[in-house]
Structures are given as structure tokens and as C-alpha cells.
Design an enzyme around this catalytic site. Structure first.
Site, PDB file in Angstrom:
ATOM      1  N   PRO A  21       0.711  -1.239  -0.147  1.00 43.60           N
ATOM      2  CG  PRO A  21       0.259  -0.688   2.272  1.00 43.60           C
ATOM      3  CD  PRO A  21       1.189  -1.614   1.439  1.00 43.60           C
ATOM      4  CB  ALA A  33      -3.272   2.983   4.074  1.00 41.36           C
ATOM      5  CG  ASN A  34      -5.713   1.965  -1.065  1.00 40.11           C
ATOM      6  OD1 ASN A  34      -5.679   2.977  -0.971  1.00 40.11           O
ATOM      7  ND2 ASN A  34      -6.123   1.408  -2.429  1.00 40.11           N
ATOM      8  NE  ARG A  35      -9.963  -3.500   3.815  1.00 37.38           N
ATOM      9  CZ  ARG A  35     -10.124  -3.528   5.356  1.00 37.38           C
ATOM     10  NH1 ARG A  35      -9.077  -3.987   6.172  1.00 37.38           N
ATOM     11  NH2 ARG A  35     -11.081  -2.897   5.892  1.00 37.38           N
ATOM     12  CB  SER A  36      -2.072  -3.444  -0.161  1.00 43.38           C
ATOM     13  OG  SER A  36      -0.997  -4.256  -1.073  1.00 43.38           O
TER      14      SER A  36
END
Ligand code: CTP
Ligand code: CA
Length: 227
Positions: A21, A33-36
Site C-alpha cells: 500500500p 491507506a489502502n488494504r494491501s
């Protein structure tokens, strides 16, 4: 390892990658943030390295280890990721797997934002982040093969096709991340490879297997004149 005597079809090739992310700061202690997990991108980096490529991976913040045999630049924000990728061009191929935050805060606070008794919750103003894949896909130093990912919750193929053109990519690896699939953070993935000549549907397999198969496909493409 020393015992790995498999052929090295990507020897002499340089591949720039992103994974994980990005974190976009709100203040010194908070971020968006993004989920990654970075699992899929890191696995691809390791698989490309096993085929002999020189892999330069720009990774956002992840908890997993750096992939073996790969040179890793660690960054936090999308802008840092973009700068690092630009410094790593030219390359023979680019594989952009990162879940880049689409927006960052316009008004990052220099000090921790404090709760004020009786005051309203702070409003976040957002501005769009640079599109790293599109930057690479439209760059003067465009690699011969540019691969992007598209995580979608609906209209998978139509959205992936649009991204091919918008981002100047040769392939989009599309996966369905609607909540029922368990792809996010999990160890399995079912992807489709969307190119200008059609769509290739891969069965559900481990992220490791997706990585192996994609690395082999990249090696085959770089060995031909046209990609
Ligand atoms: N990507 C990127 N930089 C961004 C956004 C996306 O490099 N700022 C890359 C991702 O790494 C991925 C591809 O573009 O390879 C597609 O990302 P995705 O989030 O699916 O595309 P977006 O254009 O951001 O569209 P949306 O999120 O609205 O679906
Ligand atoms: Ca996005």
C-alpha cells in the site's frame, strides 16, 4: 540458491516493480491507506528474480519480508513511490502491483491534531495522487512491457479494459476483490489477464502460483520482438 539450476530466461533484463500500500499522512501519528498485504507483488518480484531478472521493487509499508534476490526501496507515500520508480527507469518491463492511495490529504498537519472539547471532528481535504502506472505507461522511457493490476468489486472486465488504455499498459491483471472472494490479505487469487488481444482467465490458485505463471508469461513476452 546455489542449487537452483533452472534456466534464466530473464538474465540481463531489468524490471521495476511496485507492491504494497501507500500511507498518506494526516498528521505525524495518523495516515490514510489502502488494504494491501504486499503478498502478491512481493511473490511476483521473487519469481522474476528466480528467472534471472534484475528486479528493483519499490515497496510501500508491509509487514512481510523483502523478497529474496530483489533490490528493495522502501517508501511510504504515493509521491515517494513515484519518485523512486522514476529514478529506476529505464527498464525492460514494469509491473505495478501497489495499492496506491488515490488521494492524499491536502492539509497535512505538522503537529498531532488534538481533540478539542466540544469542537467538531476535523475535516480532511483530499487531493488526487499521481498515477504511477500511467506515468510509466506514458513515459518517454516507457519499458517495452508495462503490466498493471486492477482490483475491482464490480464490472471487472470493463473496468480493466478501460485501465489498459488510460494507463498505457500492455496487460492488466484483473482480480475480483468483492468481499466474498477473500483475496485481500489471503493466500489465493483468481485473476484474468486482460490484453488488447483478449482475456485469459486463470483458475483460482495460490498467490505464489500466480506469481510463477505471470513471471513465465513476462519472460516469454520479453523474448519475442513484439509484446
Ligand atoms: N496505480 C498507480 N498509481 C495510482 C493508482 C493506481 O500506479 N495513483 C496503479 C496500480 O498499482 C495498479 C493500477 O494502477 O497497477 C490500477 O489501480 P486501480 O486502483 O485499480 O486504478 P485506478 O486508476 O486508481 O482506478 P480506481 O481505483 O478508481 O478503480
Ligand atoms: Ca485506485
Amino acid at each position: 540458491t546455489l542449487l537452483d539450476s533452472r534456466p534464466k530466461p530473464l538474465a540481463g533484463k531489468t524490471i521495476v516493480m511496485t507492491s504494497g500500500p501507500t500511507h498518506e499522512p494526516i498528521d505525524p501519528v495518523r495516515y490514510i491507506a489502502n488494504r494491501s498485504s504486499g503478498k502478491q507483488g512481493h511473490a511476483i518480484a521473487a519469481a522474476l528474480a528466480r528467472l534471472g531478472a534484475t528486479v528493483h521493487l519499490v515497496s510501500g509499508p508491509v509487514t512481510i519480508a523483502d523478497p529474496e534476490g530483489v533490490s528493495v526501496t522502501h517508501v511510504e507515500s504515493a509521491r515517494d513511490m513515484r519518485d523512486a520508480v522514476e529514478r529506476l527507469l529505464p527498464a525492460d518491463a514494469a509491473v505495478m502491483v501497489a495499492a496506491v492511495a488515490d488521494w492524499r490529504t491536502a492539509n497535512e498537519a505538522g503537529e498531532k491534531i488534538k481533540k478539542q472539547p466540544g469542537a467538531a471532528a476535523p475535516a480532511l481535504q483530499m487531493v488526487e495522487n499521481p498515477d504511477i502506472l500511467a506515468g510509466v505507461g506514458h513515459s518517454k522511457q516507457r519499458p517495452r512491457l508495462v503490466v498493471g493490476f486492477a482490483a475491482e468489486t464490480q464490472d471487472l472486465l470493463a473496468n480493466a479494459r478501460k485501465k489498459l488504455d488510460k494507463k498505457g499498459a500492455d496487460w492488466i491483471v484483473a482480480n475480483d476483490v468483492s468481499h466474498t472472494t477473500g483475496v485481500m490479505g489471503g493466500d489465493r487469487n483468481a485473476v484474468r489477464i486482460v490484453t488488447r488481444s483478449g482475456v485469459e482467465e486463470w483458475p483460482d490458485m495460490s498467490k505464489e502460483e500466480v506469481a510463477e505463471r505471470l513471471a513465465a508469461r513476462i519472460a516469454a513476452a520479453l523474448q519475442t520482438i513484439e509484446v
